[in-house]
Design a protein around this motif. Structure first.
Motif, PDB file in Angstrom:
ATOM      1  N   PRO A   1      -1.313 -71.818  14.663  1.00 42.80           N
ATOM      2  CA  PRO A   1      -1.244 -73.267  14.443  1.00 42.80           C
ATOM      3  C   PRO A   1      -1.238 -73.964  15.805  1.00 42.80           C
ATOM      4  O   PRO A   1      -0.794 -73.395  16.809  1.00 42.80           O
ATOM      5  CB  PRO A   1       0.092 -73.455  13.717  1.00 42.80           C
ATOM      6  N   GLU A   2      -1.725 -75.179  15.839  1.00 45.58           N
ATOM      7  CA  GLU A   2      -1.905 -75.882  17.108  1.00 45.58           C
ATOM      8  C   GLU A   2      -0.633 -75.912  17.949  1.00 45.58           C
ATOM      9  O   GLU A   2      -0.682 -75.676  19.159  1.00 45.58           O
ATOM     10  CB  GLU A   2      -2.404 -77.300  16.864  1.00 45.58           C
ATOM     11  N   ALA A   3       0.515 -76.166  17.341  1.00 46.42           N
ATOM     12  CA  ALA A   3       1.773 -76.230  18.091  1.00 46.42           C
ATOM     13  C   ALA A   3       2.098 -74.883  18.728  1.00 46.42           C
ATOM     14  O   ALA A   3       2.514 -74.814  19.891  1.00 46.42           O
ATOM     15  CB  ALA A   3       2.906 -76.680  17.182  1.00 46.42           C
ATOM     16  N   LEU A   4       1.894 -73.795  17.971  1.00 51.06           N
ATOM     17  CA  LEU A   4       2.162 -72.461  18.523  1.00 51.06           C
ATOM     18  C   LEU A   4       1.129 -72.079  19.582  1.00 51.06           C
ATOM     19  O   LEU A   4       1.461 -71.416  20.558  1.00 51.06           O
ATOM     20  CB  LEU A   4       2.185 -71.423  17.404  1.00 51.06           C
ATOM     21  N   GLU A   5      -0.107 -72.484  19.382  1.00 49.83           N
ATOM     22  CA  GLU A   5      -1.137 -72.191  20.372  1.00 49.83           C
ATOM     23  C   GLU A   5      -0.804 -72.873  21.690  1.00 49.83           C
ATOM     24  O   GLU A   5      -0.917 -72.274  22.760  1.00 49.83           O
ATOM     25  CB  GLU A   5      -2.506 -72.642  19.872  1.00 49.83           C
ATOM     26  N   THR A   6      -0.355 -74.115  21.630  1.00 49.36           N
ATOM     27  CA  THR A   6       0.054 -74.844  22.828  1.00 49.36           C
ATOM     28  C   THR A   6       1.238 -74.141  23.487  1.00 49.36           C
ATOM     29  O   THR A   6       1.256 -73.945  24.706  1.00 49.36           O
ATOM     30  CB  THR A   6       0.417 -76.299  22.486  1.00 49.36           C
ATOM     31  N   ALA A   7       2.223 -73.727  22.695  1.00 49.51           N
ATOM     32  CA  ALA A   7       3.393 -73.020  23.240  1.00 49.51           C
ATOM     33  C   ALA A   7       2.975 -71.691  23.861  1.00 49.51           C
ATOM     34  O   ALA A   7       3.474 -71.302  24.931  1.00 49.51           O
ATOM     35  CB  ALA A   7       4.421 -72.794  22.137  1.00 49.51           C
ATOM     36  N   TYR A   8       2.052 -71.003  23.211  1.00 58.50           N
ATOM     37  CA  TYR A   8       1.543 -69.732  23.734  1.00 58.50           C
ATOM     38  C   TYR A   8       0.893 -69.933  25.101  1.00 58.50           C
ATOM     39  O   TYR A   8       1.168 -69.201  26.049  1.00 58.50           O
ATOM     40  CB  TYR A   8       0.555 -69.129  22.736  1.00 58.50           C
ATOM     41  N   LEU A   9       0.025 -70.927  25.205  1.00 57.48           N
ATOM     42  CA  LEU A   9      -0.634 -71.202  26.479  1.00 57.48           C
ATOM     43  C   LEU A   9       0.371 -71.591  27.555  1.00 57.48           C
ATOM     44  O   LEU A   9       0.250 -71.168  28.708  1.00 57.48           O
ATOM     45  CB  LEU A   9      -1.691 -72.294  26.299  1.00 57.48           C
TER      46      LEU A   9
END
Length: 108
Positions: free
Chosen positions: A14-22
């Motif tokens: 999900p976009e929020a997790l992808e941002t956190a991952y990056l």
């Protein structure tokens, strides 16, 4: 490439997790003073190193052949340019002691 695309597809976040991952990856890179290198990049690096090694082998072989026997005929220059690493090594070994260009390339 298909495997890489499949893995990337599996890891869709999900976009929020992808941002956190990056952000986590960037923080890791900063903390370790080392950039994160993906498996695709590692494969590309290995291929680049091998291509560089082959180019160096070609240049050294051509230099040796020209020094020992004079300018290469076009047909031999084309063979050298298209040869793989193992073949370049074999020709280089023969070129060290061969009496002629024919002797270098005869057994190939």
């Amino acid at each position: 490439m298909n495997l890489y695309a499949f893995i990337d597809w599996l890891l869709v976040l999900p976009e929020a997790l992808e941002t956190a991952y990056l952000e986590d990856i960037e923080q890791l890179e900063e903390e370790t003073k080392m950039r994160y290198v993906t498996s695709a990049e590692r494969i590309g690096i290995r291929k680049g190193i091998e291509l560089g090694r082959q180019e160096s082998q070609r240049e050294l072989l051509e230099h040796l052949l020209v020094a020992r026997f004079g300018p290469l005929p076009g047909s031999l220059a084309v063979r050298v340019a298209g040869a793989e690493s193992a073949q370049l090594s074999a020709w280089f070994e023969r070129a060290l002691t061969a009496d002629s260009l024919d002797a270098v390339f005869a057994a190939a």
